[in-house]
Design a protein around this motif. Structure first.
Motif, PDB file in Angstrom:
ATOM      1  N   ASP A  67       0.853  -1.188   0.000  1.00 57.46           N
ATOM      2  CA  ASP A  67       0.000   0.000   0.000  1.00 57.46           C
ATOM      3  C   ASP A  67       0.891   1.241   0.000  1.00 57.46           C
ATOM      4  O   ASP A  67       1.744   1.399   0.874  1.00 57.46           O
ATOM      5  CB  ASP A  67      -0.905   0.002   1.233  1.00 57.46           C
ATOM      6  N   PHE A  68       0.726   2.089  -0.987  1.00 50.50           N
ATOM      7  CA  PHE A  68       1.517   3.309  -1.101  1.00 50.50           C
ATOM      8  C   PHE A  68       0.680   4.352  -1.837  1.00 50.50           C
ATOM      9  O   PHE A  68      -0.399   4.058  -2.366  1.00 50.50           O
ATOM     10  CB  PHE A  68       2.834   3.053  -1.844  1.00 50.50           C
ATOM     11  N   HIS A  69       1.178   5.571  -1.880  1.00 49.04           N
ATOM     12  CA  HIS A  69       0.452   6.670  -2.514  1.00 49.04           C
ATOM     13  C   HIS A  69       1.113   7.066  -3.830  1.00 49.04           C
ATOM     14  O   HIS A  69       2.341   7.096  -3.934  1.00 49.04           O
ATOM     15  CB  HIS A  69       0.424   7.887  -1.585  1.00 49.04           C
ATOM     16  N   THR A  70       0.300   7.326  -4.835  1.00 50.75           N
ATOM     17  CA  THR A  70       0.791   7.880  -6.095  1.00 50.75           C
ATOM     18  C   THR A  70      -0.086   9.071  -6.470  1.00 50.75           C
ATOM     19  O   THR A  70      -1.304   9.012  -6.352  1.00 50.75           O
ATOM     20  CB  THR A  70       0.738   6.851  -7.245  1.00 50.75           C
ATOM     21  N   ASN A  71       0.541  10.155  -6.897  1.00 50.95           N
ATOM     22  CA  ASN A  71      -0.231  11.308  -7.366  1.00 50.95           C
ATOM     23  C   ASN A  71      -0.826  11.054  -8.744  1.00 50.95           C
ATOM     24  O   ASN A  71      -1.897  11.572  -9.074  1.00 50.95           O
ATOM     25  CB  ASN A  71       0.657  12.559  -7.402  1.00 50.95           C
ATOM     26  N   LYS A  94      -6.029  -2.196  -7.213  1.00 48.16           N
ATOM     27  CA  LYS A  94      -5.680  -0.834  -6.793  1.00 48.16           C
ATOM     28  C   LYS A  94      -5.589   0.111  -7.994  1.00 48.16           C
ATOM     29  O   LYS A  94      -5.998   1.269  -7.918  1.00 48.16           O
ATOM     30  CB  LYS A  94      -4.339  -0.880  -6.047  1.00 48.16           C
ATOM     31  N   GLU A 246       8.550  12.426  -5.126  1.00 42.64           N
ATOM     32  CA  GLU A 246       7.302  12.121  -4.417  1.00 42.64           C
ATOM     33  C   GLU A 246       6.091  12.173  -5.316  1.00 42.64           C
ATOM     34  O   GLU A 246       5.017  11.681  -4.956  1.00 42.64           O
ATOM     35  CB  GLU A 246       7.136  13.075  -3.239  1.00 42.64           C
ATOM     36  N   MET A 249       5.827   8.292  -6.314  1.00 45.49           N
ATOM     37  CA  MET A 249       5.396   7.377  -5.250  1.00 45.49           C
ATOM     38  C   MET A 249       5.864   7.920  -3.909  1.00 45.49           C
ATOM     39  O   MET A 249       6.933   8.493  -3.799  1.00 45.49           O
ATOM     40  CB  MET A 249       5.989   5.985  -5.481  1.00 45.49           C
ATOM     41  N   SER A 250       5.023   7.733  -2.883  1.00 37.09           N
ATOM     42  CA  SER A 250       5.393   8.154  -1.545  1.00 37.09           C
ATOM     43  C   SER A 250       4.667   7.277  -0.536  1.00 37.09           C
ATOM     44  O   SER A 250       3.679   6.625  -0.867  1.00 37.09           O
ATOM     45  CB  SER A 250       5.037   9.633  -1.319  1.00 37.09           C
ATOM     46  N   ARG A 252       2.203   5.927   2.349  1.00 39.91           N
ATOM     47  CA  ARG A 252       0.842   6.286   2.737  1.00 39.91           C
ATOM     48  C   ARG A 252       0.811   6.544   4.236  1.00 39.91           C
ATOM     49  O   ARG A 252       1.421   5.843   5.005  1.00 39.91           O
ATOM     50  CB  ARG A 252      -0.131   5.189   2.383  1.00 39.91           C
TER      51      ARG A 252
END
Length: 252
Positions: A67-71, A94, A246, A249-250, A252
């Protein structure tokens, strides 16, 4: 050799009937596969309650290690060392618009991977190992279960050798253009893969990797030496995440 049954975890996640059926399959024959439907997955998931599928399930679906964040949602993901396809399926749900290349060399794992990924039209399953050359290599079972097969170079022409492919081969053969996320869990072969990244690294935006220095000395050095230009790094569980910035990927 009988496969290890992780009773406590299997009971916790899948219940008594599933464990009983798995034990019967081991001792009296029958299918070892168990099917489960998770609320956030589009299709049911198949796994073996015998062996290492249960702790792999825990790592990916319970602990959410990927689980990670992508803009910006990724368009291309390569899942190298895909095992039975859990990570590919997790990422396909996802990022449903993303193309995923799912690579696994071991035959039994690959059969379950095909079953898990078949309903997802955005996943391409390949039976091969990721390596630093396009050739035939040897796959070794060190006795660590279905998640522990290791690749070794070979100069033989043995019929049991497996296909090995490079990252630049995947980029060219599948006309990927670039790879937004390169996920790697290849039991020490990262030492060879990252030994020379000059042909493909500029086409990769982020990498998620489990390093296996404990299995093959030099993995860490090879990886970090071979990945200049990545300015974001963090760790979650057993995985190291690196990204160019970032925006890519950054955590979460």
């Amino acid at each position: 050799m009988k496969k290890k049954i992780r009773i406590k975890k299997a009971l916790q996640y899948f219940g008594v009937p599933a464990v009983i059926d798995s034990i019967k399959a081991q001792y009296f024959g029958g299918s070892e596969l168990f099917s489960i439907k998770l609320d956030y997955l589009e299709h049911p998931l198949s796994l073996r309650l015998l062996g290492s599928d249960v702790p792999t399930f825990k790592k990916i679906f319970i602990e959410q290690e990927y689980d990670f964040h992508t803009n910006i949602p990724p368009k291309v993901i390569v899942d190298a060392g895909a095992n039975v396809g859990f990570t590919s399926v997790y990422l396909a749900n996802k990022f449903p618009e993303c193309k995923i290349i799912s690579i696994e060399p071991e035959a039994e794992n690959f059969e379950v991977l095909k079953l898990n990924t078949k309903p997802y039209k955005n996943i391409v399953a390949i039976q091969a190992a990721l390596w630093n050359e396009n050739k035939k290599i040897n796959l070794v079972d060190p006795g660590k279960g279905s998640w522990g097969f290791t690749a070794e170079d070979s100069d033989d022409n043995d019929a049991d050798l497996i296909d090995a492919v490079t990252v630049d081969y995947l980029l060219e053969h599948y006309k990927l253009g670039h790879i937004d996320i390169l996920k790697i869990d290849i039991e020490g072969s990262e030492k060879e893969v990252f030994d020379d990244t000059s042909k493909w690294l500029s086409n990769v935006n982020s990498i998620v990797i489990e390093l296996h220095e404990r299995m093959k000395q030099g993995c860490n050095r090879s990886f970090y030496t071979g990945t200049p230009g990545f300015n974001v790094e963090w760790q979650k569980g057993e995985n190291v995440f690196i990204a160019r910035d970032e925006e890519v990927m950054s955590p979460r």
